[in-house]
Write a protein that holds these residues in place. Sequence first.
Motif, short mmCIF file in Angstrom:
data_model
loop_
_atom_site.label_atom_id
_atom_site.label_comp_id
_atom_site.label_asym_id
_atom_site.label_seq_id
_atom_site.Cartn_x
_atom_site.Cartn_y
_atom_site.Cartn_z
N UNK A 95 0.82 -1.21 0.00
CA UNK A 95 0.00 0.00 0.00
C UNK A 95 0.85 1.26 0.00
N UNK A 96 1.95 1.25 0.73
CA UNK A 96 2.82 2.44 0.79
C UNK A 96 3.43 2.73 -0.58
N UNK A 97 3.81 1.70 -1.29
CA UNK A 97 4.40 1.88 -2.62
C UNK A 97 3.36 2.48 -3.57
N UNK A 98 2.12 2.01 -3.50
CA UNK A 98 1.06 2.55 -4.35
C UNK A 98 0.81 4.02 -4.03
N UNK A 99 0.77 4.37 -2.77
CA UNK A 99 0.56 5.75 -2.38
C UNK A 99 1.69 6.62 -2.90
N UNK A 100 2.93 6.12 -2.86
CA UNK A 100 4.07 6.89 -3.34
C UNK A 100 3.95 7.12 -4.86
N UNK A 101 3.46 6.12 -5.59
CA UNK A 101 3.31 6.28 -7.04
C UNK A 101 2.29 7.36 -7.37
N UNK A 102 1.18 7.39 -6.65
CA UNK A 102 0.15 8.39 -6.94
C UNK A 102 0.55 9.79 -6.46
N UNK A 103 1.45 9.84 -5.52
CA UNK A 103 1.88 11.13 -5.01
C UNK A 103 2.80 11.85 -6.00
N UNK A 104 3.41 11.12 -6.92
CA UNK A 104 4.35 11.73 -7.88
C UNK A 104 3.65 12.65 -8.85
#
Length: 47
Positions: free
Chosen positions: A38-47
Motif C-alpha cells: 500500500x505504501x508503494x502505491x501511495x508513493x506512485x500516486x503522489x508523484x
Amino acid sequence: MAVTRLKRKAKRNQAVAKNRIATIKRLSLKVDIKRVDAEELKAEFAK
C-alpha cells in the motif's frame, strides 16, 4: 417407430452449456493481485 427430436430444447441445452463454459473460462482468466504494498502505491500516486 419413428423418433421425434425436440430441436428447440436441444438448442437451449447447447446454449446453456456454452454459456457455462464461457463463464468458467472468463472467471479463470482473472488474475488475483497478491502482496500489494500500500505504501508503494501511495508513493506512485503522489508523484
